[in-house]
Design an enzyme around this catalytic site. Structure first.
Site, short mmCIF file in Angstrom:
data_model
loop_
_atom_site.label_atom_id
_atom_site.label_comp_id
_atom_site.label_asym_id
_atom_site.label_seq_id
_atom_site.Cartn_x
_atom_site.Cartn_y
_atom_site.Cartn_z
N HIS A 1 0.99 -1.23 0.10
CA HIS A 1 0.57 0.18 -0.48
C HIS A 1 1.08 0.86 0.03
CE1 HIS A 1 -3.05 -3.20 1.26
NE2 HIS A 1 -4.38 -1.91 0.09
N ASP B 1 -0.48 6.95 -3.76
CA ASP B 1 -1.68 6.47 -4.33
C ASP B 1 -2.31 7.66 -5.19
OD1 ASP B 1 -3.71 4.50 -1.56
OD2 ASP B 1 -1.96 4.14 -3.42
C1 LIG Z 1 -9.72 1.95 1.69
C2 LIG Z 1 -8.37 1.28 1.40
C3 LIG Z 1 -7.72 1.42 0.86
C4 LIG Z 1 -6.63 2.69 1.09
C5 LIG Z 1 -5.89 2.83 0.32
C6 LIG Z 1 -4.42 2.54 0.09
C7 LIG Z 1 -3.63 3.25 1.31
C8 LIG Z 1 -3.29 1.58 -0.76
O1 LIG Z 1 -2.27 2.04 -1.13
S1 LIG Z 1 -4.63 1.40 -2.13
C9 LIG Z 1 -3.16 0.28 -3.71
C10 LIG Z 1 -2.48 -0.39 -3.10
N1 LIG Z 1 -2.26 -0.99 -4.54
C11 LIG Z 1 -2.50 -1.19 -5.78
O2 LIG Z 1 -3.51 -1.19 -5.87
C12 LIG Z 1 -1.08 -1.47 -6.51
C13 LIG Z 1 -1.58 -2.68 -7.40
N2 LIG Z 1 -2.43 -3.02 -7.22
C14 LIG Z 1 -1.84 -4.56 -6.34
O3 LIG Z 1 -0.90 -5.06 -5.98
C15 LIG Z 1 -2.87 -5.45 -5.24
O4 LIG Z 1 -4.30 -5.69 -6.66
C16 LIG Z 1 -3.50 -5.33 -4.20
C17 LIG Z 1 -1.77 -5.97 -3.37
C18 LIG Z 1 -4.01 -4.38 -3.79
C19 LIG Z 1 -4.81 -6.99 -3.61
O5 LIG Z 1 -4.07 -7.65 -4.93
P1 LIG Z 1 -5.49 -8.73 -4.13
O6 LIG Z 1 -4.54 -9.96 -3.90
O7 LIG Z 1 -6.39 -8.21 -3.42
O8 LIG Z 1 -6.02 -8.40 -5.61
P2 LIG Z 1 -5.08 -9.00 -7.20
O9 LIG Z 1 -3.71 -9.99 -6.48
O10 LIG Z 1 -4.70 -7.17 -8.28
O11 LIG Z 1 -5.65 -9.78 -7.83
C20 LIG Z 1 -6.74 -9.53 -8.53
C21 LIG Z 1 -7.97 -10.73 -8.13
O12 LIG Z 1 -9.32 -10.21 -8.62
C22 LIG Z 1 -9.87 -10.70 -9.60
N3 LIG Z 1 -11.05 -9.85 -9.78
C23 LIG Z 1 -10.49 -8.53 -10.75
N4 LIG Z 1 -11.52 -7.35 -11.51
C24 LIG Z 1 -12.25 -8.42 -11.37
C25 LIG Z 1 -13.39 -9.34 -11.84
N5 LIG Z 1 -14.68 -8.33 -12.54
N6 LIG Z 1 -14.02 -10.17 -11.63
C26 LIG Z 1 -14.23 -11.95 -10.95
N7 LIG Z 1 -12.79 -11.72 -10.88
C27 LIG Z 1 -12.13 -10.63 -10.39
C28 LIG Z 1 -8.14 -11.36 -10.89
O13 LIG Z 1 -8.97 -11.97 -11.47
C29 LIG Z 1 -7.69 -11.25 -9.61
O14 LIG Z 1 -8.35 -12.36 -9.23
P3 LIG Z 1 -6.38 -13.11 -8.88
O15 LIG Z 1 -5.88 -13.61 -7.59
O16 LIG Z 1 -6.38 -15.09 -9.31
O17 LIG Z 1 -5.34 -13.72 -10.21
C30 LIG Z 1 -8.63 -0.27 1.23
C31 LIG Z 1 -7.87 -1.10 1.74
C32 LIG Z 1 -8.77 -2.83 2.65
C33 LIG Z 1 -10.39 -2.47 2.42
C34 LIG Z 1 -10.58 -3.09 3.61
C35 LIG Z 1 -10.68 -4.75 2.84
O18 LIG Z 1 -10.81 -5.18 1.59
C36 LIG Z 1 -12.23 -5.58 4.16
C37 LIG Z 1 -13.53 -4.99 3.57
C38 LIG Z 1 -13.75 -5.67 2.99
C39 LIG Z 1 -15.78 -5.26 2.42
O19 LIG Z 1 -15.39 -5.60 1.24
C40 LIG Z 1 -15.66 -3.53 2.62
C41 LIG Z 1 -14.90 -3.11 3.52
C42 LIG Z 1 -13.82 -3.38 3.99
C43 LIG Z 1 -13.13 -3.02 5.32
C44 LIG Z 1 -12.34 -2.68 2.93
C45 LIG Z 1 -12.55 -1.05 2.80
C46 LIG Z 1 -11.63 -0.08 2.57
O20 LIG Z 1 -12.06 -0.37 1.03
C47 LIG Z 1 -10.59 -0.86 2.66
C48 LIG Z 1 -10.07 -0.20 3.91
#
Ligand SMILES: C[C@H](CCC[C@H](C)C(=O)SCCNC(=O)CCNC(=O)[C@H](O)C(C)(C)COP(=O)(O)OP(=O)(O)OC[C@H]1O[C@@H](n2cnc3c(N)ncnc32)[C@H](O)[C@@H]1OP(=O)(O)O)[C@H]1CC[C@H]2[C@@H]3[C@H](O)C[C@@H]4C[C@H](O)CC[C@]4(C)[C@H]3C[C@H](O)[C@]12C
Length: 383
Positions: A123, A153
């Site tokens: 993050h 971000d």
């Molecule tokens: C608000 C909080 C976030 C604040 C910002 C934070 C400080 C950041 O820095 S965000 C920046 C994160 N990094 C990046 O964006 C860099 C690039 N991305 C990544 O490195 C990764 O995506 C990751 C590390 C961010 C996440 O990894 P993850 O393993 O989850 O995902 P990926 O490896 O990328 O793979 C994606 C998989 O998803 C599949 N996919 C995608 N789209 C689809 C689709 N349409 N259909 C089907 N499948 C799909 C894709 O195929 C991949 O699958 P595979 O893995 O099989 O390949 C928020 C931070 C945390 C949040 C809380 C948390 O999530 C828990 C709760 C969740 C609930 O739903 C909502 C409430 C939460 C409390 C939630 C609340 C907030 O959102 C957060 C606090």
């Protein structure tokens, strides 16, 4: 609008990519956010202004093929996932850019698509740490601190990615070709800090963190508490502005150490703090009004929009739901941004209309829906 008619597909991700999509939407692009099923996720994108939402399950057999077909008619794809995720779905650049050579494939990651950390989760705080910038942030004798998640971000991520997309679009006007953008938050943040690197030899950063000119070391570049528990920001760097600061504080510069006497800065800071505590924020604003002392109130989210300066410029907007947020920047003279005032989209709210626009027939849409590849979410029907 500057980006009128641009078709953008934003795969739903966390904060950085949504800001990139928001910027493009504010300046006229037709941004479609590709969400997972309305059942599977809570809409956590709070930056959905001006976007529409298509619910598409990429894990179902026809999911990737559907996205692939959408990309054939899009100008930009924003990929917010870890490296390799879209390749696993057969949706990597080699496939999509061959289908559509004009496609700008923007990949916004934390650590980049190569390198030891590439596939790691992370993050904002991790990215600014690996960029080197976090080591410069924080007061003397305290731990380095992350300025919320603004630097990686947003500044080094979402905004940098949007800038890359615009530059690639410009290049495409002559070449007619798209390309892949590796926008990552470590390098984006590091790039933002070029001034810190280039000013190393100016003597601005020779001292430990928190003892330098711009990192809370200098008494004339600091915040100070006022009698009513609010704060004033002081940025009186140049001697002529510093002199006006001293005058406003009703101190005598002849009795003070030299402005740039590093060793006296802690004592000067204590002296300034004592003086600022004697009056309210409003009183200090009155004293420094119409001066070049570089002293301003520290406004909060409760009063920033109504502050006379910001109100006069319309720097903040209120949408149909009475939500206040900053207006788009920069301000254009002829093709200004036209931010939406509507609420953010529900997941899947526009699935059908988007697929029709992108050339899918009603029969194809019905088939995809029956196979649960796509989902509709008509909020009126839910009422
Ligand atoms: C608000 C909080 C976030 C604040 C910002 C934070 C400080 C950041 O820095 S965000 C920046 C994160 N990094 C990046 O964006 C860099 C690039 N991305 C990544 O490195 C990764 O995506 C990751 C590390 C961010 C996440 O990894 P993850 O393993 O989850 O995902 P990926 O490896 O990328 O793979 C994606 C998989 O998803 C599949 N996919 C995608 N789209 C689809 C689709 N349409 N259909 C089907 N499948 C799909 C894709 O195929 C991949 O699958 P595979 O893995 O099989 O390949 C928020 C931070 C945390 C949040 C809380 C948390 O999530 C828990 C709760 C969740 C609930 O739903 C909502 C409430 C939460 C409390 C939630 C609340 C907030 O959102 C957060 C606090």
């Amino acid at each position: 609008m500057a980006l009128q008619g641009l078709r953008v597909l934003e795969l739903a991700g966390l904060a950085p990519a949504p800001l990139c999509g928001l910027i493009l939407a504010d300046f006229g692009a037709q941004v479609v956010r590709v969400d997972r099923s309305p059942r599977a996720a809570v809409a956590t994108d709070v930056q959905g202004r001006g976007k529409r939402s298509l619910a598409l399950d990429l894990k179902r057999p026809l999911g990737p093929a559907t996205l692939r077909r959408l990309c054939q008619k899009a100008d930009v794809l924003i990929d917010p996932f870890r490296p390799g995720v879209l390749e696993k779905l057969g949706l990597g650049p080699d496939v999509l850019c061959q289908d559509n050579p004009k496609l700008i494939y923007a990949r916004l990651t934390g650590f980049g698509h190569t390198g030891k950390y590439a596939k790691r989760a992370g993050h904002d705080i991790n990215y600014i740490a690996v960029s080197g910038v976090l080591s410069k942030l924080g007061r003397k004798d305290e731990n380095p601190y992350a300025p919320v998640n603004l630097l990686a971000d947003f500044a080094g991520g979402g905004v940098m990615c949007a800038m890359g997309i615009i530059m690639a679009l410009y290049e495409r006007t002559t070449s007619g070709k798209g390309q892949v953008i590796d926008a990552n938050m470590v390098e984006g943040t590091a790039y933002l800090s070029s001034f810190l690197w280039k000013s190393q030899n100016l003597g601005l950063w020779n001292r430990p963190r928190g003892e330098n000119l711009l990192d809370s070391g200098a008494p004339f570049y600091e915040t100070y508490k006022t009698a009513d528990g609010k704060y004033m920001a002081v940025g009186a760097l140049e001697p002529q502005f510093y002199e006006q600061l001293i005058r406003g504080l009703q101190l005598d510069s002849r009795k003070l150490p030299n402005q740039m006497s590093f060793s006296d800065w802690p004592e000067m800071k204590r002296m300034f703090a004592d003086v600022f505590l004697k009056k309210t924020q409003a009183e200090w604003c009155e004293i420094f009004e119409d001066t070049d002392a570089c002293v301003t109130p520290v406004l909060t989210f409760d009063n920033v929009a109504s502050h006379p300066h910001n109100k006069e410029r319309g720097s903040f907007l209120k949408n149909d739901q009475e939500e206040i947020s900053p207006r788009p920047s920069p301000v254009f003279s002829r093709t200004p941004a036209t931010p939406s005032f509507k609420r953010d989209p529900f997941i899947g709210e526009h699935t059908k209309e988007i697929l029709l626009e992108y050339g899918f027939t009603k029969e194809e849409i019905s088939n995809l829906s029956s196979l649960k590849v796509i989902e509709f979410n008509n909020p009126k029907a839910n009422l």
